[in-house]
Design a protein around this motif. Structure first.
Motif, PDB file in Angstrom:
ATOM      1  N   LEU A 313       0.827  -1.200   0.000  1.00  0.00           N
ATOM      2  CA  LEU A 313       0.000   0.000   0.000  1.00  0.00           C
ATOM      3  C   LEU A 313       0.865   1.255   0.000  1.00  0.00           C
ATOM      4  O   LEU A 313       1.955   1.278   0.572  1.00  0.00           O
ATOM      5  N   ARG A 314       0.356   2.307  -0.625  1.00  0.00           N
ATOM      6  CA  ARG A 314       0.954   3.631  -0.533  1.00  0.00           C
ATOM      7  C   ARG A 314       0.224   4.488   0.508  1.00  0.00           C
ATOM      8  O   ARG A 314       0.816   5.366   1.115  1.00  0.00           O
ATOM      9  N   ALA A 315      -1.071   4.241   0.670  1.00  0.00           N
ATOM     10  CA  ALA A 315      -1.870   5.099   1.560  1.00  0.00           C
ATOM     11  C   ALA A 315      -3.018   4.315   2.161  1.00  0.00           C
ATOM     12  O   ALA A 315      -3.646   3.494   1.476  1.00  0.00           O
ATOM     13  N   ARG A 316      -3.284   4.568   3.442  1.00  0.00           N
ATOM     14  CA  ARG A 316      -4.438   3.985   4.116  1.00  0.00           C
ATOM     15  C   ARG A 316      -5.478   5.076   4.393  1.00  0.00           C
ATOM     16  O   ARG A 316      -5.145   6.230   4.619  1.00  0.00           O
ATOM     17  N   ASP A 317      -6.736   4.652   4.384  1.00  0.00           N
ATOM     18  CA  ASP A 317      -7.855   5.538   4.728  1.00  0.00           C
ATOM     19  C   ASP A 317      -7.767   6.876   4.004  1.00  0.00           C
ATOM     20  O   ASP A 317      -7.896   7.952   4.603  1.00  0.00           O
ATOM     21  N   ALA A 318      -7.537   6.801   2.693  1.00  0.00           N
ATOM     22  CA  ALA A 318      -7.408   8.009   1.881  1.00  0.00           C
ATOM     23  C   ALA A 318      -8.789   8.573   1.543  1.00  0.00           C
ATOM     24  O   ALA A 318      -9.711   7.839   1.187  1.00  0.00           O
ATOM     25  N   LYS A 319      -8.913   9.906   1.660  1.00  0.00           N
ATOM     26  CA  LYS A 319     -10.170  10.601   1.403  1.00  0.00           C
ATOM     27  C   LYS A 319      -9.891  11.852   0.585  1.00  0.00           C
ATOM     28  O   LYS A 319      -8.789  12.404   0.637  1.00  0.00           O
ATOM     29  N   ALA A 320     -10.883  12.303  -0.125  1.00  0.00           N
ATOM     30  CA  ALA A 320     -10.770  13.558  -0.870  1.00  0.00           C
ATOM     31  C   ALA A 320     -11.895  14.491  -0.452  1.00  0.00           C
ATOM     32  O   ALA A 320     -13.006  14.052  -0.131  1.00  0.00           O
ATOM     33  N   GLN A 321     -11.581  15.789  -0.458  1.00  0.00           N
ATOM     34  CA  GLN A 321     -12.600  16.799  -0.169  1.00  0.00           C
ATOM     35  C   GLN A 321     -12.440  17.934  -1.176  1.00  0.00           C
ATOM     36  O   GLN A 321     -11.343  18.447  -1.383  1.00  0.00           O
ATOM     37  N   VAL A 322     -13.553  18.298  -1.785  1.00  0.00           N
ATOM     38  CA  VAL A 322     -13.571  19.395  -2.756  1.00  0.00           C
ATOM     39  C   VAL A 322     -14.464  20.493  -2.192  1.00  0.00           C
ATOM     40  O   VAL A 322     -15.632  20.251  -1.864  1.00  0.00           O
ATOM     41  N   VAL A 323     -13.896  21.706  -2.073  1.00  0.00           N
ATOM     42  CA  VAL A 323     -14.646  22.864  -1.580  1.00  0.00           C
ATOM     43  C   VAL A 323     -14.889  23.798  -2.754  1.00  0.00           C
ATOM     44  O   VAL A 323     -13.938  24.282  -3.377  1.00  0.00           O
ATOM     45  N   PHE A 324     -16.145  24.029  -3.083  1.00  0.00           N
ATOM     46  CA  PHE A 324     -16.517  24.880  -4.205  1.00  0.00           C
ATOM     47  C   PHE A 324     -16.753  26.312  -3.728  1.00  0.00           C
ATOM     48  O   PHE A 324     -17.255  26.534  -2.619  1.00  0.00           O
ATOM     49  N   ASN A 325     -16.406  27.258  -4.576  1.00  0.00           N
ATOM     50  CA  ASN A 325     -16.569  28.677  -4.273  1.00  0.00           C
ATOM     51  C   ASN A 325     -18.004  29.093  -4.614  1.00  0.00           C
ATOM     52  O   ASN A 325     -18.387  29.100  -5.795  1.00  0.00           O
ATOM     53  N   PRO A 326     -18.815  29.466  -3.627  1.00  0.00           N
ATOM     54  CA  PRO A 326     -20.215  29.785  -3.896  1.00  0.00           C
ATOM     55  C   PRO A 326     -20.411  31.034  -4.754  1.00  0.00           C
ATOM     56  O   PRO A 326     -21.492  31.240  -5.305  1.00  0.00           O
ATOM     57  N   SER A 327     -19.385  31.868  -4.875  1.00  0.00           N
ATOM     58  CA  SER A 327     -19.520  33.041  -5.738  1.00  0.00           C
ATOM     59  C   SER A 327     -19.290  32.695  -7.200  1.00  0.00           C
ATOM     60  O   SER A 327     -19.576  33.518  -8.084  1.00  0.00           O
ATOM     61  N   VAL A 328     -18.779  31.497  -7.471  1.00  0.00           N
ATOM     62  CA  VAL A 328     -18.526  31.059  -8.848  1.00  0.00           C
ATOM     63  C   VAL A 328     -19.422  29.892  -9.242  1.00  0.00           C
ATOM     64  O   VAL A 328     -19.883  29.807 -10.373  1.00  0.00           O
ATOM     65  N   VAL A 329     -19.683  28.997  -8.302  1.00  0.00           N
ATOM     66  CA  VAL A 329     -20.428  27.765  -8.582  1.00  0.00           C
ATOM     67  C   VAL A 329     -21.839  27.866  -8.033  1.00  0.00           C
ATOM     68  O   VAL A 329     -22.048  28.103  -6.841  1.00  0.00           O
ATOM     69  N   GLU A 330     -22.802  27.681  -8.911  1.00  0.00           N
ATOM     70  CA  GLU A 330     -24.204  27.696  -8.499  1.00  0.00           C
ATOM     71  C   GLU A 330     -24.614  26.355  -7.905  1.00  0.00           C
ATOM     72  O   GLU A 330     -25.322  26.288  -6.900  1.00  0.00           O
ATOM     73  N   SER A 331     -24.163  25.250  -8.522  1.00  0.00           N
ATOM     74  CA  SER A 331     -24.480  23.910  -8.028  1.00  0.00           C
ATOM     75  C   SER A 331     -23.497  22.921  -8.623  1.00  0.00           C
ATOM     76  O   SER A 331     -22.819  23.219  -9.613  1.00  0.00           O
ATOM     77  N   PHE A 332     -23.408  21.745  -8.003  1.00  0.00           N
ATOM     78  CA  PHE A 332     -22.496  20.722  -8.508  1.00  0.00           C
ATOM     79  C   PHE A 332     -23.050  19.340  -8.174  1.00  0.00           C
ATOM     80  O   PHE A 332     -23.900  19.191  -7.297  1.00  0.00           O
ATOM     81  N   GLN A 333     -22.560  18.337  -8.886  1.00  0.00           N
ATOM     82  CA  GLN A 333     -22.964  16.946  -8.647  1.00  0.00           C
ATOM     83  C   GLN A 333     -21.760  16.045  -8.853  1.00  0.00           C
ATOM     84  O   GLN A 333     -21.150  16.038  -9.920  1.00  0.00           O
ATOM     85  N   LEU A 334     -21.381  15.300  -7.821  1.00  0.00           N
ATOM     86  CA  LEU A 334     -20.339  14.295  -7.947  1.00  0.00           C
ATOM     87  C   LEU A 334     -20.900  13.112  -8.726  1.00  0.00           C
ATOM     88  O   LEU A 334     -21.982  12.610  -8.413  1.00  0.00           O
ATOM     89  N   ILE A 335     -20.177  12.673  -9.727  1.00  0.00           N
ATOM     90  CA  ILE A 335     -20.647  11.584 -10.578  1.00  0.00           C
ATOM     91  C   ILE A 335     -20.213  10.257  -9.953  1.00  0.00           C
ATOM     92  O   ILE A 335     -19.058   9.846 -10.064  1.00  0.00           O
TER      93      ILE A 335
END
Length: 474
Positions: A313-335
């Motif tokens: 293994l290279r990494a355990r319990d790996a997670k990602a977080q994406v923070v969107f800028n509300p002044s630029v992004v109206e809405s989003f959907q993770l596919i």
């Protein structure tokens, strides 16, 4: 939203962007406790944050490929778009160390609609340079494995793998049908002939008590645990459990004490009829990954090319977080990634399970994004957090993207691999929901054939053929 139906990352290596690995100021060990925001910063609204555990499963795409090649439309519940995307090479730049390269780019689908790609890449390694491994194979020999070529495929793959493993490796073999049976306790590769004989003993009989097989496998792996080695249980089955407990939660509860000793799980699915949900959930919740094989060529790819080099293994319990800028992004959907979604506060909660990522793996997530008209500035920031496989020390790496950096058109200006990702994801969602990205199958087929001609990648050519087969089957 440009994504008309809600929907949802394997080895790879793309330098489409020519980007460098994040500098040390963006890649550093971080404290386990979640830091409080500085007074000058505003904590973003929960609705502007997307958090998920990383996942390198590819079983959904491989099983869908088989069903389409047989002229059948796949079951919608077995379609996981992220596994389609993560079946394809990405060509991200590798990091210089054991963390991740963070790749972030995107392209406009229309003036105010875009696709955002989050790409994460670990450093590869040669099989010869990896640490030794303790591998416990848990093999289904129940009556359902009598399907022509099913158990034979497993046995041939095991024979081939035994000849590929290094002298410092050790292997044990457990079979199960109505009950579990230990065919070979943990055996050094110096006694390879004994292991080959154990594989030859695998014969079809009885029902499918997967619970007893996996419990016996974990017990054997725990008994032979080597702290300096990579310890892994590999389950080979069609997942059609019909005896003992058939619920993944109950099965994993039986082995959680052993699994907690850093014993990762790999599920390898086989067979025309396949218990997809059980095998996928066992892998996702058992600190592992799920793959599916239906041919000797695919088995060789998993057991001969991928597994020996990616055991550790290279990494355990790996997670990602994406923070969107509300002044630029109206809405989003993770596919996709529905099964891997986390709450925002779980990102830095290191007791919360993430994904286990091996050497040379890439993980890709796509977002469908609606932009605010004319908005400029930072669109989003992505952070990946993981724990060192040995010390459990957490670390993070981040990258941000401005709206102005989006390619003007996904089909004419975006990197080739991003275009392939969009076709693969849209195809998956179409198979599940009959609509995605506003694209129909003929249009997807046209894009896939064009990309196949440019990429000179047999998997992209295969994708174009599968889209055509779906048109015939649907």
């Amino acid at each position: 939203m440009l994504l008309l139906a809600a929907c949802g990352g394997g080895p790879g290596g793309s330098g489409d962007s020519g980007e460098r690995a994040p500098s040390s100021e963006h890649r550093q060990p971080v404290p386990t406790a979640k830091p409080s925001p500085r007074k000058s910063e505003k904590a973003p609204a929960e609705t502007q944050i997307s958090t998920f555990a990383l996942d390198v499963d590819t079983a959904s795409y491989a099983y869908t490929r088989r069903t389409l090649q047989e002229g059948r439309w796949p079951e919608p519940g077995q379609i996981r778009p992220e596994e389609f995307v993560n079946s394809f090479r990405q060509d991200y730049v590798e990091p210089p160390d054991d963390g991740f390269t963070v790749h972030l780019d995107g392209a406009r689908m229309t003036r105010d609609e875009a696709v955002l790609r989050v790409g994460l890449q670990t450093r590869g390694s040669a099989a010869a340079s990896r640490r030794p491994a303790n591998l416990t194979f848990v093999v289904d020999v129940s009556g359902s494995m009598a399907e022509t070529g099913r158990l034979d495929l497993v046995k041939q793959a095991l024979h081939t793998l035994l000849d590929q493993l290094a002298p410092g490796d050790q292997v044990s073999i457990v079979s199960f049908s109505d009950e579990a049976r230990l065919l070979a306790s943990m055996t050094p590769l110096a006694a390879r002939a004994d292991l080959h004989r154990a594989v030859d003993e695998l014969t079809v009989q009885g029902g499918t008590d997967l619970e007893s097989g996996l419990v016996a496998g974990y017990q054997e792996a725990a008994k032979a645990f080597r702290p300096a080695a990579t310890n892994r249980v590999i389950l080979l089955s069609d997942g059609l459990a019909n005896q003992g407990s058939t619920a993944w939660q109950t099965i994993l509860d039986r082995v959680k004490e052993h699994a907690g000793r850093q014993i990762a799980l790999l599920t390898v699915g086989v067979g025309r009829e396949y218990g997809d949900e059980l095998m996928e959930q066992l892998a996702d919740n058992g600190d592992g990954a799920a793959v599916y094989v239906s041919s000797q060529e695919e088995a060789d790819k998993v057991f001969v090319k991928q597994l020996p080099a990616t055991i550790e293994l290279r990494a355990r319990d790996a997670k990602a977080q994406v923070v969107f800028n509300p002044s630029v992004v109206e809405s989003f959907q993770l596919i996709g990634y529905e099964n891997r979604a986390l709450k925002a506060e779980e990102f830095r909660d290191d007791s919360r399970d993430g994904g286990e990522i091996g050497p040379g793996h890439s993980v890709t997530a796509l977002y469908s994004v609606r932009l605010k008209p004319g908005a400029t500035g930072q669109l989003a920031q992505t952070t990946v957090r993981w724990q060192d496989p040995d010390t459990r020390r957490p670390a993070e790496a981040s990258k941000s993207l401005d709206a102005g950096a989006l390619a003007e058109s996904v089909w004419s200006d975006a990197p080739l691999r991003l275009q392939v990702n969009v076709v693969a994801a849209a195809f998956a969602v179409y198979l599940r929901d009959r609509e995605a990205f506003g694209l129909d199958l003929p249009t997807l087929g046209e894009h896939a054939r064009r990309l196949a001609g440019t990429a000179e990648d047999p998997m992209v050519t295969e994708l174009a053929g599968l889209i055509d087969r779906a048109g015939d089957a649907g």
